[in-house]
Design a protein around this motif. Structure first.
Motif, PDB file in Angstrom:
ATOM      1  N   ALA A  79       6.591  14.689   5.767  1.00 42.33           N
ATOM      2  CA  ALA A  79       7.782  14.376   6.558  1.00 42.33           C
ATOM      3  C   ALA A  79       8.001  12.871   6.602  1.00 42.33           C
ATOM      4  N   VAL A  80       9.152  12.443   6.092  1.00 41.86           N
ATOM      5  CA  VAL A  80       9.549  11.039   6.134  1.00 41.86           C
ATOM      6  C   VAL A  80      10.584  10.911   7.252  1.00 41.86           C
ATOM      7  N   VAL A  81      10.277  10.139   8.281  1.00 41.02           N
ATOM      8  CA  VAL A  81      11.228   9.906   9.368  1.00 41.02           C
ATOM      9  C   VAL A  81      11.780   8.494   9.194  1.00 41.02           C
ATOM     10  N   ARG A  82      13.077   8.416   8.975  1.00 50.58           N
ATOM     11  CA  ARG A  82      13.733   7.128   8.761  1.00 50.58           C
ATOM     12  C   ARG A  82      14.365   6.626  10.055  1.00 50.58           C
ATOM     13  N   HIS A  83      14.287   5.332  10.241  1.00 48.75           N
ATOM     14  CA  HIS A  83      14.908   4.662  11.381  1.00 48.75           C
ATOM     15  C   HIS A  83      16.422   4.693  11.174  1.00 48.75           C
ATOM     16  N   PRO A  84      17.214   4.705  12.255  1.00 50.06           N
ATOM     17  CA  PRO A  84      18.671   4.685  12.089  1.00 50.06           C
ATOM     18  C   PRO A  84      19.190   3.459  11.325  1.00 50.06           C
ATOM     19  N   ASP A  85      18.400   2.389  11.245  1.00 51.74           N
ATOM     20  CA  ASP A  85      18.842   1.207  10.479  1.00 51.74           C
ATOM     21  C   ASP A  85      18.800   1.450   8.972  1.00 51.74           C
ATOM     22  N   GLY A  86      18.176   2.565   8.543  1.00 51.98           N
ATOM     23  CA  GLY A  86      18.112   2.891   7.124  1.00 51.98           C
ATOM     24  C   GLY A  86      17.133   2.055   6.329  1.00 51.98           C
ATOM     25  N   GLU A  87      16.446   1.138   6.982  1.00 53.48           N
ATOM     26  CA  GLU A  87      15.541   0.221   6.283  1.00 53.48           C
ATOM     27  C   GLU A  87      14.066   0.567   6.461  1.00 53.48           C
ATOM     28  N   ARG A  88      13.729   1.219   7.564  1.00 51.26           N
ATOM     29  CA  ARG A  88      12.319   1.441   7.889  1.00 51.26           C
ATOM     30  C   ARG A  88      12.002   2.931   8.002  1.00 51.26           C
ATOM     31  N   VAL A  89      10.701   3.217   7.873  1.00 50.57           N
ATOM     32  CA  VAL A  89      10.201   4.579   8.040  1.00 50.57           C
ATOM     33  C   VAL A  89       9.092   4.556   9.084  1.00 50.57           C
TER      34      VAL A  89
ATOM     35  N   GLY B 255      -7.242   2.238  10.329  1.00 53.27           N
ATOM     36  CA  GLY B 255      -6.751   1.208   9.416  1.00 53.27           C
ATOM     37  C   GLY B 255      -6.007   1.768   8.217  1.00 53.27           C
ATOM     38  N   PHE B 256      -6.033   3.089   8.048  1.00 51.41           N
ATOM     39  CA  PHE B 256      -5.293   3.736   6.973  1.00 51.41           C
ATOM     40  C   PHE B 256      -4.025   4.341   7.557  1.00 51.41           C
ATOM     41  N   TRP B 257      -2.920   4.113   6.889  1.00 49.95           N
ATOM     42  CA  TRP B 257      -1.610   4.556   7.362  1.00 49.95           C
ATOM     43  C   TRP B 257      -1.010   5.540   6.382  1.00 49.95           C
ATOM     44  N   GLN B 258      -0.231   6.488   6.894  1.00 52.50           N
ATOM     45  CA  GLN B 258       0.426   7.471   6.034  1.00 52.50           C
ATOM     46  C   GLN B 258       1.569   8.128   6.786  1.00 52.50           C
ATOM     47  N   LEU B 259       2.204   9.069   6.111  1.00 51.57           N
ATOM     48  CA  LEU B 259       3.255   9.894   6.702  1.00 51.57           C
ATOM     49  C   LEU B 259       2.649  11.193   7.218  1.00 51.57           C
ATOM     50  N   PRO B 260       3.311  11.853   8.165  1.00 54.48           N
ATOM     51  CA  PRO B 260       2.850  13.173   8.593  1.00 54.48           C
ATOM     52  C   PRO B 260       2.881  14.147   7.415  1.00 54.48           C
ATOM     53  N   GLN B 261       1.830  14.912   7.278  1.00 59.66           N
ATOM     54  CA  GLN B 261       1.758  15.873   6.180  1.00 59.66           C
ATOM     55  C   GLN B 261       0.763  16.958   6.525  1.00 59.66           C
ATOM     56  N   GLY B 262       0.825  18.057   5.793  1.00 58.41           N
ATOM     57  CA  GLY B 262      -0.140  19.120   6.007  1.00 58.41           C
ATOM     58  C   GLY B 262       0.123  20.300   5.112  1.00 58.41           C
TER      59      GLY B 262
ATOM     60  N   LYS C 186       4.097   3.014  13.941  1.00 57.15           N
ATOM     61  CA  LYS C 186       5.009   1.872  13.939  1.00 57.15           C
ATOM     62  C   LYS C 186       6.061   2.071  12.856  1.00 57.15           C
ATOM     63  N   TRP C 187       7.171   1.375  13.028  1.00 57.79           N
ATOM     64  CA  TRP C 187       8.222   1.355  12.012  1.00 57.79           C
ATOM     65  C   TRP C 187       7.841   0.323  10.965  1.00 57.79           C
ATOM     66  N   VAL C 188       7.917   0.704   9.697  1.00 54.36           N
ATOM     67  CA  VAL C 188       7.521  -0.189   8.602  1.00 54.36           C
ATOM     68  C   VAL C 188       8.510  -0.055   7.442  1.00 54.36           C
ATOM     69  N   THR C 189       8.465  -1.008   6.541  1.00 48.09           N
ATOM     70  CA  THR C 189       9.255  -0.877   5.321  1.00 48.09           C
ATOM     71  C   THR C 189       8.538   0.096   4.387  1.00 48.09           C
ATOM     72  N   PRO C 190       9.280   0.777   3.538  1.00 48.86           N
ATOM     73  CA  PRO C 190       8.615   1.665   2.569  1.00 48.86           C
ATOM     74  C   PRO C 190       7.590   0.927   1.713  1.00 48.86           C
ATOM     75  N   GLU C 191       7.906  -0.310   1.323  1.00 49.38           N
ATOM     76  CA  GLU C 191       6.984  -1.083   0.481  1.00 49.38           C
ATOM     77  C   GLU C 191       5.657  -1.327   1.196  1.00 49.38           C
ATOM     78  N   TRP C 192       5.721  -1.653   2.503  1.00 46.26           N
ATOM     79  CA  TRP C 192       4.497  -1.885   3.276  1.00 46.26           C
ATOM     80  C   TRP C 192       3.650  -0.614   3.304  1.00 46.26           C
ATOM     81  N   LEU C 193       4.296   0.512   3.597  1.00 43.93           N
ATOM     82  CA  LEU C 193       3.568   1.768   3.696  1.00 43.93           C
ATOM     83  C   LEU C 193       2.914   2.137   2.365  1.00 43.93           C
ATOM     84  N   ILE C 194       3.639   1.998   1.291  1.00 41.66           N
ATOM     85  CA  ILE C 194       3.098   2.327  -0.032  1.00 41.66           C
ATOM     86  C   ILE C 194       1.847   1.506  -0.319  1.00 41.66           C
ATOM     87  N   ALA C 195       1.842   0.248   0.097  1.00 41.14           N
ATOM     88  CA  ALA C 195       0.678  -0.618  -0.118  1.00 41.14           C
ATOM     89  C   ALA C 195      -0.531  -0.175   0.708  1.00 41.14           C
ATOM     90  N   GLN C 196      -0.312   0.615   1.765  1.00 40.23           N
ATOM     91  CA  GLN C 196      -1.400   1.048   2.645  1.00 40.23           C
ATOM     92  C   GLN C 196      -2.057   2.358   2.212  1.00 40.23           C
TER      93      GLN C 196
END
Length: 150
Positions: free
Chosen positions: A12-22, A32-39, A124-134
């Motif tokens: 599940a990818v939840v996007r911020h209303p600004d369209g820039e962050r997830v 210290g490891f970050w990800q999207l909700p999944q299962g 937290k709200w992050v950019t897709p690029e930040w999340l991918i790096a994590q």
């Protein structure tokens, strides 16, 4: 889409209303490891039903908080590294996951998820690029494909 070698699941990818962050979630183990909700999908459950269930279980978010925007048109696959495969040995030995990805949009900018404390401890709200790096290298390709279109 599951097989004897790949566990079927959803993301599940939840996007911020600004369209820039997830919305990203920090794992309890290891911290210290970050990800999207999944299962994983339950028997008889459609991927969309699984996405809503996982989102509610792991983040407390429901249709009152987010709207479903779409579904990635393909199942995305990745293999686990050897150390994780060893942990999966037994009668249901799997070598990776095949996942269906769903995009949601927060209804408001002040959305307040509630991490489950079992899998996730903070958000937290992050950019897709930040999340991918994590995310771990072995999980990165599906994140790039969906979040960046690559």
């Amino acid at each position: 889409m599951a097989s004897s070698h790949f566990r079927a699941g959803v993301v599940a990818v939840v996007r911020h209303p600004d369209g820039e962050r997830v919305l990203a979630f920090e794992r309890v183990d290891p911290p210290g490891f970050w990800q999207l909700p999944q299962g994983g999908l339950k028997a008889g459950e459609t991927p969309e039903q699984g996405a809503w269930r996982e989102l509610a279980e792991e983040t407390g978010l429901t249709e009152a908080d987010v709207t479903l925007q779409g579904e990635h048109p393909e199942w995305l696959v990745y293999e686990w590294p050897p150390e994780i495969r060893r942990d999966q040995e037994g009668p249901h030995h799997r070598i990776g996951q095949v996942q269906r990805w769903f995009s949601f949009e927060a209804r408001t900018a002040d959305l307040e998820p509630t991490p489950d404390g079992v899998e996730f401890q903070s958000w937290k709200w992050v950019t897709p690029e930040w999340l991918i790096a994590q995310v771990p290298d072995w999980r990165r390709a599906p994140y790039q494909r969906v979040l960046l279109g690559r």
